[in-house]
Design a protein around this motif. Structure first.
Motif, mmCIF file in Angstrom:
data_model
loop_
_atom_site.group_PDB
_atom_site.id
_atom_site.type_symbol
_atom_site.label_atom_id
_atom_site.label_comp_id
_atom_site.label_asym_id
_atom_site.label_seq_id
_atom_site.Cartn_x
_atom_site.Cartn_y
_atom_site.Cartn_z
ATOM 1 N N GLU A 59 0.852 -1.194 0.000
ATOM 2 C CA GLU A 59 0.000 0.000 0.000
ATOM 3 C C GLU A 59 0.884 1.239 0.000
ATOM 4 O O GLU A 59 1.313 1.719 1.052
ATOM 5 N N ASP A 60 1.172 1.748 -1.172
ATOM 6 C CA ASP A 60 2.039 2.910 -1.301
ATOM 7 C C ASP A 60 1.522 3.828 -2.403
ATOM 8 O O ASP A 60 0.462 3.584 -2.984
ATOM 9 N N GLU A 61 2.288 4.868 -2.692
ATOM 10 C CA GLU A 61 1.862 5.842 -3.694
ATOM 11 C C GLU A 61 1.744 5.217 -5.078
ATOM 12 O O GLU A 61 0.892 5.592 -5.870
ATOM 13 N N TRP A 62 2.620 4.271 -5.370
ATOM 14 C CA TRP A 62 2.540 3.618 -6.671
ATOM 15 C C TRP A 62 1.203 2.900 -6.830
ATOM 16 O O TRP A 62 0.574 2.977 -7.889
ATOM 17 N N LEU A 63 0.768 2.208 -5.783
ATOM 18 C CA LEU A 63 -0.485 1.454 -5.848
ATOM 19 C C LEU A 63 -1.666 2.380 -6.120
ATOM 20 O O LEU A 63 -2.471 2.130 -7.030
ATOM 21 N N TYR A 64 -1.770 3.472 -5.357
ATOM 22 C CA TYR A 64 -2.907 4.372 -5.545
ATOM 23 C C TYR A 64 -2.843 5.078 -6.895
ATOM 24 O O TYR A 64 -3.875 5.296 -7.541
ATOM 25 N N GLY A 65 -1.652 5.430 -7.331
ATOM 26 C CA GLY A 65 -1.519 6.055 -8.649
ATOM 27 C C GLY A 65 -1.941 5.105 -9.755
ATOM 28 O O GLY A 65 -2.613 5.509 -10.714
ATOM 29 N N MET A 66 -1.544 3.830 -9.606
ATOM 30 C CA MET A 66 -1.920 2.823 -10.597
ATOM 31 C C MET A 66 -3.429 2.628 -10.641
ATOM 32 O O MET A 66 -4.039 2.624 -11.719
ATOM 33 N N LEU A 67 -4.068 2.510 -9.468
ATOM 34 C CA LEU A 67 -5.511 2.287 -9.422
ATOM 35 C C LEU A 67 -6.275 3.489 -9.970
ATOM 36 O O LEU A 67 -7.241 3.337 -10.723
ATOM 37 N N LEU A 68 -5.836 4.692 -9.629
ATOM 38 C CA LEU A 68 -6.507 5.893 -10.128
ATOM 39 C C LEU A 68 -6.381 6.020 -11.644
ATOM 40 O O LEU A 68 -7.274 6.564 -12.303
ATOM 41 N N SER A 69 -5.286 5.491 -12.200
ATOM 42 C CA SER A 69 -5.101 5.599 -13.646
ATOM 43 C C SER A 69 -6.131 4.781 -14.424
ATOM 44 O O SER A 69 -6.358 5.024 -15.606
ATOM 45 N N TYR A 70 -6.787 3.830 -13.757
ATOM 46 C CA TYR A 70 -7.818 3.018 -14.415
ATOM 47 C C TYR A 70 -9.204 3.678 -14.342
ATOM 48 O O TYR A 70 -10.147 3.183 -14.951
ATOM 49 N N GLY A 71 -9.304 4.789 -13.596
ATOM 50 C CA GLY A 71 -10.569 5.514 -13.531
ATOM 51 C C GLY A 71 -11.732 4.653 -13.092
ATOM 52 O O GLY A 71 -11.643 3.902 -12.119
ATOM 53 N N GLU A 72 -12.839 4.733 -13.870
ATOM 54 C CA GLU A 72 -14.054 3.995 -13.505
ATOM 55 C C GLU A 72 -13.991 2.520 -13.883
ATOM 56 O O GLU A 72 -14.947 1.768 -13.658
ATOM 57 N N HIS A 73 -12.867 2.085 -14.438
ATOM 58 C CA HIS A 73 -12.770 0.702 -14.901
ATOM 59 C C HIS A 73 -12.188 -0.259 -13.860
ATOM 60 O O HIS A 73 -11.869 -1.398 -14.190
ATOM 61 N N VAL A 74 -12.048 0.192 -12.617
ATOM 62 C CA VAL A 74 -11.552 -0.685 -11.566
ATOM 63 C C VAL A 74 -12.340 -0.455 -10.282
ATOM 64 O O VAL A 74 -12.786 0.665 -10.001
ATOM 65 N N ARG A 75 -12.526 -1.524 -9.519
ATOM 66 C CA ARG A 75 -13.147 -1.416 -8.192
ATOM 67 C C ARG A 75 -12.316 -2.240 -7.209
ATOM 68 O O ARG A 75 -11.977 -3.392 -7.485
ATOM 69 N N VAL A 76 -11.982 -1.611 -6.086
ATOM 70 C CA VAL A 76 -11.244 -2.320 -5.036
ATOM 71 C C VAL A 76 -12.256 -3.110 -4.212
ATOM 72 O O VAL A 76 -13.145 -2.539 -3.589
ATOM 73 N N GLU A 77 -12.110 -4.423 -4.189
ATOM 74 C CA GLU A 77 -13.020 -5.268 -3.418
ATOM 75 C C GLU A 77 -12.516 -5.490 -1.995
ATOM 76 O O GLU A 77 -13.293 -5.510 -1.049
ATOM 77 N N GLU A 78 -11.235 -5.670 -1.858
ATOM 78 C CA GLU A 78 -10.608 -5.835 -0.541
ATOM 79 C C GLU A 78 -9.181 -5.283 -0.599
ATOM 80 O O GLU A 78 -8.524 -5.379 -1.643
ATOM 81 N N PRO A 79 -8.710 -4.720 0.516
ATOM 82 C CA PRO A 79 -9.401 -4.424 1.773
ATOM 83 C C PRO A 79 -10.229 -3.140 1.670
ATOM 84 O O PRO A 79 -9.972 -2.303 0.799
ATOM 85 N N ILE A 80 -11.158 -2.990 2.563
ATOM 86 C CA ILE A 80 -12.083 -1.855 2.529
ATOM 87 C C ILE A 80 -11.362 -0.528 2.711
ATOM 88 O O ILE A 80 -11.701 0.470 2.053
ATOM 89 N N HIS A 81 -10.357 -0.485 3.586
ATOM 90 C CA HIS A 81 -9.696 0.803 3.840
ATOM 91 C C HIS A 81 -8.966 1.318 2.598
ATOM 92 O O HIS A 81 -8.817 2.528 2.421
ATOM 93 N N VAL A 82 -8.514 0.415 1.705
ATOM 94 C CA VAL A 82 -7.882 0.852 0.455
ATOM 95 C C VAL A 82 -8.932 1.465 -0.470
ATOM 96 O O VAL A 82 -8.700 2.495 -1.104
ATOM 97 N N ALA A 83 -10.135 0.844 -0.508
ATOM 98 C CA ALA A 83 -11.231 1.396 -1.308
ATOM 99 C C ALA A 83 -11.617 2.780 -0.794
ATOM 100 O O ALA A 83 -11.846 3.715 -1.576
ATOM 101 N N GLU A 84 -11.680 2.923 0.538
ATOM 102 C CA GLU A 84 -12.052 4.209 1.137
ATOM 103 C C GLU A 84 -11.001 5.276 0.830
ATOM 104 O O GLU A 84 -11.337 6.431 0.551
ATOM 105 N N GLU A 85 -9.719 4.906 0.905
ATOM 106 C CA GLU A 85 -8.658 5.866 0.601
ATOM 107 C C GLU A 85 -8.699 6.279 -0.866
ATOM 108 O O GLU A 85 -8.464 7.440 -1.198
#
Length: 315
Positions: free
Chosen positions: A272-298
C-alpha cells in the motif's frame, strides 16, 4: 550423442576452469569412468586437457587454448549479433560497435548472405519508444564512474516521493526489462542499495575516488521485500473487460482470473504505497477495489480531492 557431450564439456571447461570428474558426471548424467574416457578422447583430438589429483583436483584445459569459430553455428552467431545490437541501442559506446564488427567478421560471405536473406529472427532493443537522450546520458556517465572508480552524487526520489541526497560508490548497472538500475554502495546507509535511474536527479560524477568493495552477486538478481518500507497485504481488484490489455501488462497472469461477465479479478499481495494508488486511479471507472475496505475508502478520498481541485473552474 557422444560428440555433443564432448563439445559441451569443452565449452564448460573453457568457461569454468577446473571441474571435478564427479561434477562432470552428474552434469552429463554419465559415470565417472565415462568422463575419464571422454577426457582421453579430447586429449587425442588435440585439446590439451590437464588432470589434477587431490581434494581440489579435476580436469581443466591449458591456459592458451581457445575455440575456433567453427565450433559456433550460424544460428548461435546470429543470436550473439542480436544481443550485441540490443545493448548498443541502450549504451552509446564504441566498444559495442567494435564488438559487433568482430563478431560479424567470424562469418564468411556465404554466411552473411544467408543471414541477410533470412532476416532478423529476433530483435533486442532496450531503448524504449519515446525515451529521450537523458536516460542514455545517465547510463554513460555512470559507466564512466564505475570504470574510473569515481564517486557520484545525486538527489533520489523513493517510491513514496521522499527526496534525499546521496553520495554513492557505483558498482554495476542493471537493465531489468526496459528499466535501468544502479547497484551502488550508499555512504548514507552504509550498505549496498539498488537505485532506479529514472528517480535519480542532478547526477554528478565527483573527483573523489573509492576502493571497490565486494558487492552482492548479481546472478539471479531479484526483488527483495526489504527494499520497500511497506509490508505486503492481500488485495482484490475487479477490472472492466475494456482494460484487459492493460491488466495483462501490469499483473502476473497467475494473479488474474477471468469472470463470467468478462471482467478480470486480480488477487495477490501488494504494497500500500503511492505507486499502488496512482496505478488504481489511472484506471478511472474501470476498476473497483473489493478488498481491503480501507484501500477502497482511501481511493474514494483521493478521487474526491481531485474533484475538489476542479470545482472552481470557470463554467
Amino acid at each position: 550423442m557422444k560428440i555433443d557431450r564432448l563439445l559441451a564439456m569443452t565449452v564448460l571447461l573453457l568457461n569454468r576452469g577446473r571441474v571435478s570428474a564427479k561434477e562432470l558426471a552428474d552434469r552429463f548424467e554419465v559415470s565417472t569412468k565415462t568422463i575419464y574416457r571422454d577426457m582421453e578422447t579430447l586429449n587425442q583430438s588435440g585439446i590439451p586437457i590437464v588432470a589434477h589429483q587431490g581434494i581440489s583436483g579435476g580436469f581443466e584445459i591449458m591456459e592458451p587454448y581457445t575455440m575456433a569459430r567453427q565450433f559456433l553455428t550460424l544460428s548461435e552467431i546470429e543470436a550473439i549479433v542480436a544481443a550485441v545490437k540490443g545493448i548498443h541501442t541502450a549504451v552509446d559506446d564504441r566498444m559495442f560497435g567494435t564488438l559487433l564488427d568482430k563478431v560479424r567478421a567470424l562469418l564468411s560471405r556465404v554466411d552473411r548472405l544467408q543471414m541477410e536473406q533470412q532476416g532478423a529472427g529476433i530483435v533486442f532493443d532496450f531503448n524504449p519508444w519515446g525515451q529521450g537522450p537523458a536516460a542514455r546520458d545517465k547510463v554513460n556517465s555512470l559507466r564512466q564512474a564505475i570504470e574510473h572508480t569515481s564517486k557520484v552524487s545525486f538527489k533520489y526520489l523513493n517510491m513514496n516521493g521522499a527526496e534525499s541526497e546521496r553520495v554513492v560508490e557505483p558498482a554495476a548497472l542493471i537493465l531489468k526489462g526496459y528499466l535501468w538500475y544502479l547497484q551502488a554502495y550508499c555512504t548514507l546507509r552504509s550498505e549496498f542499495r539498488v537505485f532506479r535511474l529514472s528517480r535519480i536527479q542532478e547526477l554528478r560524477v565527483l573527483e573523489q575516488s573509492y576502493v571497490r568493495k565486494q558487492a552482492p552477486s548479481l546472478e539471479g538478481y531479484a526483488w527483495e521485500s526489504d527494499w520497500s518500507n511497506t509490508n505486503l497485504q492481500e488485495m482484490t481488484f475487479l477490472f472492466h473487460s475494456k482494460v484487459r490489455h492493460r491488466v495483462g501488462d501490469s499483473f502476473d497472469p497467475e494473479q488474474v482470473k477471468k469472470q463470467e461477465d468478462g471482467s478480470l479479478q486480480v488477487k495477490g499481495p501488494f504494497a500500500e504505497d503511492e505507486w499502488l494508488y496512482g496505478m488504481l486511479l489511472s484506471y478511472g471507472e474501470h476498476v473497483r477495489v473489493e478488498e481491503p475496505i480501507h484501500v477502497a475508502e482511501e481511493l474514494v478520498n483521493r478521487a474526491r480531492k481531485i474533484i475538489e481541485r476542479y470545482k472552481k473552474l470557470d463554467r
